[in-house]
Design a protein around this motif. Structure first.
Motif, PDB file in Angstrom:
ATOM      1  N   LEU A 103     -58.465 -98.537  36.378  1.00 27.51           N
ATOM      2  CA  LEU A 103     -58.872 -97.664  35.274  1.00 27.51           C
ATOM      3  C   LEU A 103     -60.350 -97.829  34.962  1.00 27.51           C
ATOM      4  CD1 LEU A 103     -58.296 -95.647  33.033  1.00 27.51           C
ATOM      5  CD2 LEU A 103     -57.492 -97.540  31.605  1.00 27.51           C
ATOM      6  N   GLU A 104     -60.836 -99.055  34.896  1.00 26.48           N
ATOM      7  CA  GLU A 104     -62.247 -99.274  34.613  1.00 26.48           C
ATOM      8  C   GLU A 104     -63.131 -98.654  35.699  1.00 26.48           C
ATOM      9  OE1 GLU A 104     -65.512-102.866  33.864  1.00 26.48           O
ATOM     10  OE2 GLU A 104     -63.366-103.318  33.892  1.00 26.48           O
ATOM     11  N   ASP A 105     -62.715 -98.785  36.962  1.00 26.83           N
ATOM     12  CA  ASP A 105     -63.494 -98.187  38.055  1.00 26.83           C
ATOM     13  C   ASP A 105     -63.640 -96.683  37.862  1.00 26.83           C
ATOM     14  OD1 ASP A 105     -63.791-100.634  39.261  1.00 26.83           O
ATOM     15  OD2 ASP A 105     -62.265-100.305  40.807  1.00 26.83           O
ATOM     16  N   VAL A 106     -62.548 -96.013  37.482  1.00 30.12           N
ATOM     17  CA  VAL A 106     -62.599 -94.562  37.293  1.00 30.12           C
ATOM     18  C   VAL A 106     -63.484 -94.205  36.107  1.00 30.12           C
ATOM     19  CG1 VAL A 106     -61.224 -92.536  36.653  1.00 30.12           C
ATOM     20  CG2 VAL A 106     -60.379 -94.117  38.403  1.00 30.12           C
ATOM     21  N   LEU A 107     -63.305 -94.896  34.982  1.00 33.26           N
ATOM     22  CA  LEU A 107     -64.077 -94.565  33.784  1.00 33.26           C
ATOM     23  C   LEU A 107     -65.566 -94.808  33.987  1.00 33.26           C
ATOM     24  CD1 LEU A 107     -61.698 -95.983  31.024  1.00 33.26           C
ATOM     25  CD2 LEU A 107     -62.089 -93.585  31.613  1.00 33.26           C
ATOM     26  N   ARG A 108     -65.932 -95.844  34.718  1.00 35.39           N
ATOM     27  CA  ARG A 108     -67.357 -96.117  34.949  1.00 35.39           C
ATOM     28  C   ARG A 108     -67.986 -95.051  35.854  1.00 35.39           C
ATOM     29  NH1 ARG A 108     -69.372-100.447  32.611  1.00 35.39           N
ATOM     30  NH2 ARG A 108     -67.998-102.186  32.027  1.00 35.39           N
ATOM     31  N   ARG A 109     -67.207 -94.465  36.736  1.00 42.72           N
ATOM     32  CA  ARG A 109     -67.740 -93.385  37.575  1.00 42.72           C
ATOM     33  C   ARG A 109     -67.952 -92.103  36.772  1.00 42.72           C
ATOM     34  NH1 ARG A 109     -65.097 -93.866  43.601  1.00 42.72           N
ATOM     35  NH2 ARG A 109     -66.759 -92.358  44.018  1.00 42.72           N
ATOM     36  N   LEU A 110     -67.243 -91.980  35.649  1.00 40.05           N
ATOM     37  CA  LEU A 110     -67.373 -90.786  34.816  1.00 40.05           C
ATOM     38  C   LEU A 110     -68.446 -90.939  33.747  1.00 40.05           C
ATOM     39  CD1 LEU A 110     -63.580 -89.954  34.281  1.00 40.05           C
ATOM     40  CD2 LEU A 110     -65.139 -89.017  35.992  1.00 40.05           C
ATOM     41  N   THR A 111     -68.910 -92.172  33.510  1.00 41.00           N
ATOM     42  CA  THR A 111     -69.920 -92.434  32.489  1.00 41.00           C
ATOM     43  C   THR A 111     -71.093 -93.143  33.159  1.00 41.00           C
ATOM     44  OG1 THR A 111     -68.689 -94.438  31.918  1.00 41.00           O
ATOM     45  CG2 THR A 111     -68.324 -92.501  30.567  1.00 41.00           C
ATOM     46  N   PRO A 112     -72.215 -92.484  33.308  1.00 38.91           N
ATOM     47  CA  PRO A 112     -73.290 -92.984  34.171  1.00 38.91           C
ATOM     48  C   PRO A 112     -74.054 -94.185  33.651  1.00 38.91           C
ATOM     49  CG  PRO A 112     -73.933 -90.931  33.120  1.00 38.91           C
ATOM     50  CD  PRO A 112     -72.498 -91.136  32.806  1.00 38.91           C
ATOM     51  N   SER A 113     -73.865 -94.601  32.395  1.00 40.89           N
ATOM     52  CA  SER A 113     -74.597 -95.755  31.887  1.00 40.89           C
ATOM     53  C   SER A 113     -73.654 -96.678  31.138  1.00 40.89           C
ATOM     54  CB  SER A 113     -75.724 -95.306  30.946  1.00 40.89           C
ATOM     55  OG  SER A 113     -75.187 -94.851  29.710  1.00 40.89           O
ATOM     56  N   PRO A 114     -73.967 -97.970  31.042  1.00 37.81           N
ATOM     57  CA  PRO A 114     -73.151 -98.910  30.251  1.00 37.81           C
ATOM     58  C   PRO A 114     -73.010 -98.467  28.796  1.00 37.81           C
ATOM     59  CG  PRO A 114     -74.689-100.110  31.638  1.00 37.81           C
ATOM     60  CD  PRO A 114     -75.065 -98.670  31.748  1.00 37.81           C
ATOM     61  N   GLU A 115     -74.087 -97.894  28.242  1.00 37.22           N
ATOM     62  CA  GLU A 115     -74.044 -97.415  26.862  1.00 37.22           C
ATOM     63  C   GLU A 115     -72.989 -96.318  26.701  1.00 37.22           C
ATOM     64  OE1 GLU A 115     -75.756 -97.342  22.863  1.00 37.22           O
ATOM     65  OE2 GLU A 115     -76.069 -98.710  24.551  1.00 37.22           O
ATOM     66  N   GLN A 116     -72.998 -95.364  27.598  1.00 37.77           N
ATOM     67  CA  GLN A 116     -72.034 -94.261  27.519  1.00 37.77           C
ATOM     68  C   GLN A 116     -70.617 -94.742  27.792  1.00 37.77           C
ATOM     69  OE1 GLN A 116     -73.825 -91.495  30.317  1.00 37.77           O
ATOM     70  NE2 GLN A 116     -74.782 -90.323  28.673  1.00 37.77           N
ATOM     71  N   TYR A 117     -70.471 -95.705  28.673  1.00 38.83           N
ATOM     72  CA  TYR A 117     -69.140 -96.263  28.948  1.00 38.83           C
ATOM     73  C   TYR A 117     -68.538 -96.857  27.684  1.00 38.83           C
ATOM     74  CZ  TYR A 117     -65.522 -99.414  30.705  1.00 38.83           C
ATOM     75  OH  TYR A 117     -64.334-100.076  30.904  1.00 38.83           O
ATOM     76  N   THR A 118     -69.312 -97.688  26.985  1.00 31.60           N
ATOM     77  CA  THR A 118     -68.810 -98.318  25.769  1.00 31.60           C
ATOM     78  C   THR A 118     -68.522 -97.271  24.694  1.00 31.60           C
ATOM     79  OG1 THR A 118     -70.034-100.351  26.250  1.00 31.60           O
ATOM     80  CG2 THR A 118     -69.312-100.019  23.977  1.00 31.60           C
ATOM     81  N   GLN A 119     -69.391 -96.285  24.561  1.00 33.39           N
ATOM     82  CA  GLN A 119     -69.138 -95.217  23.596  1.00 33.39           C
ATOM     83  C   GLN A 119     -67.834 -94.488  23.909  1.00 33.39           C
ATOM     84  OE1 GLN A 119     -73.110 -93.262  24.143  1.00 33.39           O
ATOM     85  NE2 GLN A 119     -73.116 -93.163  21.891  1.00 33.39           N
ATOM     86  N   THR A 120     -67.617 -94.212  25.174  1.00 32.06           N
ATOM     87  CA  THR A 120     -66.394 -93.524  25.592  1.00 32.06           C
ATOM     88  C   THR A 120     -65.161 -94.327  25.209  1.00 32.06           C
ATOM     89  OG1 THR A 120     -67.524 -92.452  27.449  1.00 32.06           O
ATOM     90  CG2 THR A 120     -65.120 -92.604  27.569  1.00 32.06           C
ATOM     91  N   ILE A 121     -65.166 -95.612  25.534  1.00 31.77           N
ATOM     92  CA  ILE A 121     -64.018 -96.465  25.220  1.00 31.77           C
ATOM     93  C   ILE A 121     -63.758 -96.497  23.723  1.00 31.77           C
ATOM     94  CG2 ILE A 121     -63.132 -98.829  25.267  1.00 31.77           C
ATOM     95  CD1 ILE A 121     -63.071 -97.421  27.968  1.00 31.77           C
ATOM     96  N   GLN A 122     -64.821 -96.625  22.931  1.00 34.55           N
ATOM     97  CA  GLN A 122     -64.653 -96.777  21.488  1.00 34.55           C
ATOM     98  C   GLN A 122     -64.278 -95.468  20.794  1.00 34.55           C
ATOM     99  OE1 GLN A 122     -64.411 -99.742  20.052  1.00 34.55           O
ATOM    100  NE2 GLN A 122     -64.644-100.434  22.192  1.00 34.55           N
ATOM    101  N   ARG A 123     -64.383 -94.349  21.500  1.00 35.95           N
ATOM    102  CA  ARG A 123     -63.912 -93.077  20.946  1.00 35.95           C
ATOM    103  C   ARG A 123     -62.580 -92.651  21.579  1.00 35.95           C
ATOM    104  NH1 ARG A 123     -69.737 -91.827  20.579  1.00 35.95           N
ATOM    105  NH2 ARG A 123     -70.174 -91.442  18.355  1.00 35.95           N
ATOM    106  N   SER A 124     -61.958 -93.565  22.306  1.00 32.60           N
ATOM    107  CA  SER A 124     -60.699 -93.267  23.002  1.00 32.60           C
ATOM    108  C   SER A 124     -59.538 -94.003  22.350  1.00 32.60           C
ATOM    109  CB  SER A 124     -60.798 -93.680  24.481  1.00 32.60           C
ATOM    110  OG  SER A 124     -61.824 -92.979  25.153  1.00 32.60           O
TER     111      SER A 124
END
Length: 433
Positions: free
Chosen positions: A282-303
């Motif tokens: 799951l993390e591998d897929v989500l990181r490919r959809l969010t191009p930066s660490p900042e956006q990855y964390t934002q995505t997780i925290q809004r999920s």
């Protein structure tokens, strides 16, 4: 879709999915029919706004998602999680056993199997076989014998006089080996598998069988049962029932919010694998959809993740096994699972989100807490939440006979949970901060 058609499709899904490999194939077919595009982890991904996609790992785990916009960091995902595996008997690598006048199969117990329920059942074999072709390539193909070809005979009461009073403890090494045929008949395991591959796959020219992952399963079909059709009875309800409900909710989402379905293998043995919930899929897929660490964390925290796995219904013959104030009933609504020792990942906020959505849909919500003097099981919920930090709700459909070869759930509950999860997929905001 009404409840009757929903349940009939569920029965077909259960029958078509004797192994996690087959469950993933069945889900892929449903997703492709709905316009979802398959991604390959080895390729570079190009995700388009408005697209629908899925990706598999090990042929036994699958992630599917919608991308109504590519601004995942500000929208987050509405995630639904389940697992594709079920407790069963799996063939050992050197599976052919010949003894005392019979050809048998050597098996290993996978997960917490209620072993005695596997006795005297009509069993077949299905799974994945890897082989070398006559052209020198290595290939894998799924097979399913479908017909009843094996049985684990019980021991007659005349040879075990105390069984009714004291019970029968099955020895998994000596007493669970299925019988195939008499030893006066020819049986060659590799030839047997080669012939089945040739029957099912026109493109497979087998030179030699190299390995396999094969499981036994009960050939009896899933069914609606009970005097008034109150129950769904079948194999692998734990947890294909949740896979099916999650898939249908994803297919019915309206593309307003990014929605993601994750169904992973190996939950019944701890999820610690490359394709399990305790792995990086799951993390591998989500990181490919969010191009930066900042956006990855934002995505997780809004999920938010709804981890769907079956719950223990109050059994009328064993009522003392439940905390009476947290004892779910079949066909009375999905069950929020709570454990303060974090065996479930539910918290007060994720509970509130689900209860609010269920009330909007007109459905009751039940709660399960294990007795304080009993150990609590767990799910992919705490594992996924701990791995990526997503807010999680553990929920399940009340079930009898969990981990039996044939389980029992309510004929109303699955359709009701589906309707709430559709609302969840469309939910614009979770908890106001």
């Amino acid at each position: 879709m009404n409840q009757a058609s929903f349940n009939q499709s569920l029965l077909s899904f259960l029958d078509d999915s004797p192994t996690p490999f087959h469950a993933v194939v069945t889900m892929k077919q449903n997703l492709q029919s709905a316009g979802y595009q398959e991604l390959n982890e080895q390729d570079e991904w190009v995700i388009s706004e408005g697209g629908r996609y899925f990706v598999t790992r090990n042929d036994s785990s699958i992630i599917a998602f919608t991308a109504p916009s590519l601004d995942f960091a500000h929208q987050g995902f509405r995630m639904i999680g389940a697992h594709t595996d079920s407790p069963c008997l799996k063939l050992k690598p050197n599976a052919h056993v010949e003894r005392f006048g019979h050809h048998q199969l050597g098996v290993e117990v996978y997960g917490g199997v209620l072993l005695h329920t596997w006795l005297d059942r009509d069993l077949s074999v299905a799974g994945r076989v890897t082989f070398k072709t006559k052209e020198g390539a290595l290939k894998s193909r799924l097979i399913d014998f479908k017909d009843p070809i094996a049985v684990v005979p019980n021991l007659a009461i005349h040879l075990n006089r105390t069984v009714s009073a004291e019970g029968f403890k099955v020895n998994p090494q000596e007493e669970i080996l299925p019988v195939l045929c008499g030893s006066d008949k020819d049986f060659d395991l590799d030839k047997w598998l080669t012939e089945q591959i040739s029957r099912q796959h026109d493109d497979a020219s087998v030179e030699s069988i190299l390995s396999f992952e094969l499981s036994l399963y009960d050939v009896q079909k899933a069914a609606i049962t009970g005097l008034h059709g109150d129950y769904i009875c079948g194999a692998r309800l734990d947890n294909l029932l949740s896979c099916y409900v999650g898939m249908q909710a994803l297919l019915s989402s309206n593309d307003e919010r990014p929605t993601l379905l994750i169904c992973t293998d190996h939950e019944e043995v701890g999820s610690q694998s490359a394709c399990g919930a305790n792995g990086p899929f799951l993390e591998d897929v989500l990181r490919r959809l969010t191009p930066s660490p900042e956006q990855y964390t934002q995505t997780i925290q809004r999920s938010m993740l709804v981890s769907a796995d079956n719950a223990h219904a109050l059994h009328p013959n064993y009522a003392s096994k439940h905390d009476q104030l947290h004892a779910p009933l079949i066909n009375k609504g999905a069950v929020v699972k709570v454990n303060n020792n974090q065996r479930y990942a539910t918290n007060s906020e994720t509970t509130a989100v689900y209860k609010d959505l269920a009330q909007q849909a007109g459905f009751d919500v039940q709660t399960f807490v294990v007795r304080s003097d009993m150990a609590c099981g767990s799910t992919i919920g705490p594992i996924t939440s701990g791995e990526i930090g997503v807010a999680t709700l553990d929920i399940g459909l009340p079930t009898f006979g969990m981990h039996s070869i044939r389980e029992l759930a309510g004929s109303e509950d699955a359709f009701n949970l589906y309707q709430v999860l559709v609302k969840f997929s469309q939910c614009p905001e979770l908890i106001s901060k």
